[in-house]
Motif scaffolding. Structure first.
Motif, PDB file in Angstrom:
ATOM      1  N   GLU A 151       0.865  -1.213   0.000  1.00  0.00           N
ATOM      2  CA  GLU A 151       0.000   0.000   0.000  1.00  0.00           C
ATOM      3  C   GLU A 151       0.886   1.242   0.000  1.00  0.00           C
ATOM      4  O   GLU A 151       0.967   1.972   0.984  1.00  0.00           O
ATOM      5  CB  GLU A 151      -0.941   0.004   1.216  1.00  0.00           C
ATOM      6  CG  GLU A 151      -2.033   1.071   1.113  1.00  0.00           C
ATOM      7  CD  GLU A 151      -2.715   1.372   2.444  1.00  0.00           C
ATOM      8  OE1 GLU A 151      -3.371   0.474   2.998  1.00  0.00           O
ATOM      9  OE2 GLU A 151      -2.590   2.516   2.929  1.00  0.00           O
ATOM     10  N   HIS A 166      -8.791   1.973  -0.467  1.00  0.00           N
ATOM     11  CA  HIS A 166      -7.900   2.744   0.400  1.00  0.00           C
ATOM     12  C   HIS A 166      -8.710   3.804   1.140  1.00  0.00           C
ATOM     13  O   HIS A 166      -9.689   4.321   0.612  1.00  0.00           O
ATOM     14  CB  HIS A 166      -6.815   3.403  -0.470  1.00  0.00           C
ATOM     15  CG  HIS A 166      -5.767   4.092   0.322  1.00  0.00           C
ATOM     16  ND1 HIS A 166      -5.946   5.376   0.808  1.00  0.00           N
ATOM     17  CD2 HIS A 166      -4.553   3.688   0.733  1.00  0.00           C
ATOM     18  CE1 HIS A 166      -4.861   5.711   1.485  1.00  0.00           C
ATOM     19  NE2 HIS A 166      -3.998   4.706   1.457  1.00  0.00           N
ATOM     20  N   ASP A 175       2.788   1.663   3.913  1.00  0.00           N
ATOM     21  CA  ASP A 175       2.038   2.923   3.827  1.00  0.00           C
ATOM     22  C   ASP A 175       2.988   4.114   3.667  1.00  0.00           C
ATOM     23  O   ASP A 175       2.738   5.200   4.172  1.00  0.00           O
ATOM     24  CB  ASP A 175       1.114   3.129   5.038  1.00  0.00           C
ATOM     25  CG  ASP A 175      -0.095   4.010   4.692  1.00  0.00           C
ATOM     26  OD1 ASP A 175      -0.256   4.367   3.506  1.00  0.00           O
ATOM     27  OD2 ASP A 175      -0.866   4.325   5.607  1.00  0.00           O
TER      28      ASP A 175
HETATM   29 MN    MN Z   1      -2.178   4.465   2.703  1.00  0.00          MN
END
Ligand code: MN
Length: 353
Positions: A25, A189, A312
């Motif tokens: 991600e 997301h 992330d």
């Molecule tokens: Mn993210």
């Protein structure tokens, strides 16, 4: 980097166990997205929780702008430093979903082309999820087809609601049908909650990543289940970050309450229980949730085959995510699945020889 820090990084690296680490991600941006969002920030008078953050993101002297724009320099260096093999990239939230439809379609196409170029250039380091203009379903369907069949991207990413609406609404079902038909996953997301909901979170800025993103995105996932999406599209696979945006913890109660007959309720009748859909149609990633108890809980409830590792970046950094997963007291077999095997299977990423 200071010599001291460099020495420390070098030492840590030499001690680190070898895994293929695929982070699933990871955000990037392009000047065209930045420009469009900068215009939205400039012309919006009232408070908007997403634009509040975009004001920071679009500032070239701010903390994340350069990390988002840069694909080949800082990013690859920090990936190397922490032995991260691959970033599964996607245009940063809110993608193109706040733009007017024509602009959204244009920026999505450019973003997907740029992603394709990055993967061509570094096929061992990058893979990617396509951006689509959800607000224009017919053109989104065309772009899904182009991004997967022509550009060979690894799936589709959307950033929760679009103009306050969720993919469970029928007008968006052609998008879900196209994604299911191409046998690629849909990553949902987070973004800030729809304005109606965000208002209640405004105090102490709870509308952002601390709680609001999870409330918004968990609701989106749940609405796909209760809206009957998976009876219509039984093969559709949805990926949620942050260990499932709270849903795994709530599965028992979802089943119990959904199964109760209540007078005056008109929910669609479903073939399976909510938890059965969640275990069949969802994957979760560890993005921003570097916490062993939730990892073990998700392994117990969903199985290690349904969990993938993520960082992330650039909102969270590599060391926390790498050190968390390296140290996690789970089986080696499960660790291999979570670090790379599941991502290779789900996103059709070429295995390393
Ligand atoms: Mn993210």
């Amino acid at each position: 980097m200071s010599p001291k820090r460099k020495a420390r990084a070098g030492k840590a690296k030499s001690k680190r166990k070898h895994y293929r680490r695929i982070a699933t991600e990871e955000a990037f941006s392009i000047p065209e997205q930045m420009d469009a969002q900068r215009e939205l920030v400039a012309r919006t008078q009232e408070y908007d929780p997403d634009l509040f953050l975009w004001k920071v993101q679009t500032d070239p002297s701010g903390p994340v702008h350069n990390k988002l724009i840069d694909l080949y320099d800082m990013r690859l260096r920090t990936m190397d430093e922490y032995d991260v093999d691959m970033h599964l990239l996607a245009l940063t939230s809110t993608g193109v979903q706040m733009m007017d439809p024509d602009r959204a379609v244009a920026v999505a196409e450019i973003g997907n082309d740029r992603l394709h170029e990055a993967i061509q250039r570094y096929p061992d380091r990058f893979s990617g999820l396509a951006t689509i203009a959800v607000q224009d379903p017919p053109r989104a369907v065309k772009e899904i087809d182009r991004a997967i069949t022509k550009l060979k991207l690894n799936g589709i990413m959307i950033n929760s609601h679009t103009n306050g609406e969720y993919l469970s609404e029928r007008k968006y079902w052609p998008i879900l049908e196209a994604i299911e038909g191409l046998n690629v996953p849909l990553y949902i997301h987070p973004r800030a909650p729809i304005p109606l909901m965000a208002k209640a979170y405004r105090t102490d800025h709870l509308e952002h990543a601390i709680w609001g993103y999870q409330a918004e995105t968990g609701l989106h996932g749940l609405r796909l289940i209760t809206g009957g999406v998976f009876d219509q599209f039984p093969k559709l696979q949805v990926v949620l970050g942050h260990m499932g945006e709270g849903i795994p913890y709530w599965l028992y109660r979802l089943d119990f309450m959904h199964g109760r007959v209540r007078i005056g309720f008109d929910r669609p009748k479903l073939k399976l229980t909510p938890s059965e859909y969640f275990k069949r149609n969802f994957y979760v990633t560890t993005s921003g949730m570097n916490w062993e108890p939730t990892l073990k809980f998700c392994i117990e409830v969903l199985g290690a085959d349904r969990i993938m590792w993520a960082v992330d970046y650039p909102y969270q950094d590599h060391p926390d995510a790498v050190e968390f997963m390296d140290a996690a007291r789970i089986s080696e077999k499960d660790k291999q699945k979570i670090y790379h095997e599941n991502a290779e299977r789900v996103f059709k990423i070429k295995k390393k020889k």
